[in-house]
Motif scaffolding. Structure first.
Motif, short mmCIF file in Angstrom:
data_model
loop_
_atom_site.label_atom_id
_atom_site.label_comp_id
_atom_site.label_asym_id
_atom_site.label_seq_id
_atom_site.Cartn_x
_atom_site.Cartn_y
_atom_site.Cartn_z
N ASP A 59 0.83 -1.20 0.00
CA ASP A 59 0.00 0.00 0.00
C ASP A 59 0.87 1.26 0.00
N SER A 60 1.93 1.24 0.76
CA SER A 60 2.83 2.40 0.83
C SER A 60 3.53 2.63 -0.51
N ILE A 61 3.97 1.57 -1.14
CA ILE A 61 4.62 1.69 -2.45
C ILE A 61 3.61 2.19 -3.48
N VAL A 92 6.45 10.28 2.25
CA VAL A 92 5.12 9.94 1.72
C VAL A 92 4.78 8.51 2.11
N ALA A 93 5.77 7.61 2.01
CA ALA A 93 5.56 6.20 2.33
C ALA A 93 5.49 5.94 3.83
N GLY A 94 6.10 6.83 4.60
CA GLY A 94 6.11 6.64 6.05
C GLY A 94 7.20 5.70 6.54
N PHE A 95 8.29 5.62 5.78
CA PHE A 95 9.42 4.77 6.14
C PHE A 95 10.70 5.59 6.17
N SER A 96 11.73 5.04 6.80
CA SER A 96 13.04 5.67 6.70
C SER A 96 13.49 5.57 5.25
N HIS A 143 15.10 2.07 4.45
CA HIS A 143 14.13 0.98 4.37
C HIS A 143 13.25 1.14 3.13
N PHE A 144 12.82 2.36 2.88
CA PHE A 144 11.97 2.63 1.72
C PHE A 144 12.69 2.29 0.42
N HIS A 145 13.94 2.69 0.31
CA HIS A 145 14.70 2.42 -0.92
C HIS A 145 14.78 0.92 -1.20
N ARG A 146 15.05 0.14 -0.17
CA ARG A 146 15.11 -1.33 -0.33
C ARG A 146 13.75 -1.89 -0.72
N ARG A 148 10.14 -4.27 -4.72
CA ARG A 148 8.76 -4.36 -5.22
C ARG A 148 8.64 -3.98 -6.69
N MET A 149 9.35 -2.93 -7.10
CA MET A 149 9.20 -2.38 -8.45
C MET A 149 10.23 -2.91 -9.44
N GLY A 150 11.33 -3.42 -8.96
CA GLY A 150 12.38 -3.92 -9.86
C GLY A 150 13.20 -2.80 -10.48
#
Length: 109
Positions: free
Chosen positions: A9-11, A34-38, A41-44, A49-51
């Motif tokens: 959902d965040s992605i 926007v995603a609510g992550f560091s 963590h968000f970058h990983r 998820r997106m490749g």
């Protein structure tokens, strides 16, 4: 909601944000908020998820919009489309466009 669903959902939220804000400057920091992550963590998560890296995804989104304008807005100059897509030089736009779509912007048009 499971962690996996929350991550997805965040992605999705970030992808929607990118699609609706292509003219804005976007950074890893702002999109991770926007995603609510560091940002680490968000970058990983995003890449898994997106490749694609976040930078590649934003650039691809801008190039897709540029391809639409090339095809359906023949009155727009290629240089203007390149600048709108976030490229400072038309040569950089042409190179990125050709790498992604296999032909030059003028050939695509």
């Amino acid at each position: 909601m499971s962690n996996t669903e929350q991550n997805q959902d965040s992605i999705s939220l970030v992808c929607d944000f990118i699609a609706h804000n292509l003219d804005q400057e976007m950074s890893l920091e702002s999109l991770s908020e926007v995603a609510g992550f560091s940002k680490y963590h968000f970058h990983r998560l995003f890449q898994a998820r997106m490749g694609l890296s976040l930078y590649e995804f934003v650039q691809l989104s801008r190039l897709k919009r540029a391809s639409y304008k090339l095809a359906f807005h023949p009155q727009d100059r290629i240089i203007d489309i390149a600048l709108e897509a976030g490229f400072e030089r038309p040569e950089a736009f042409s190179k990125a466009f050709k790498r992604r779509f296999g032909q030059s912007p003028s050939g695509f048009r």
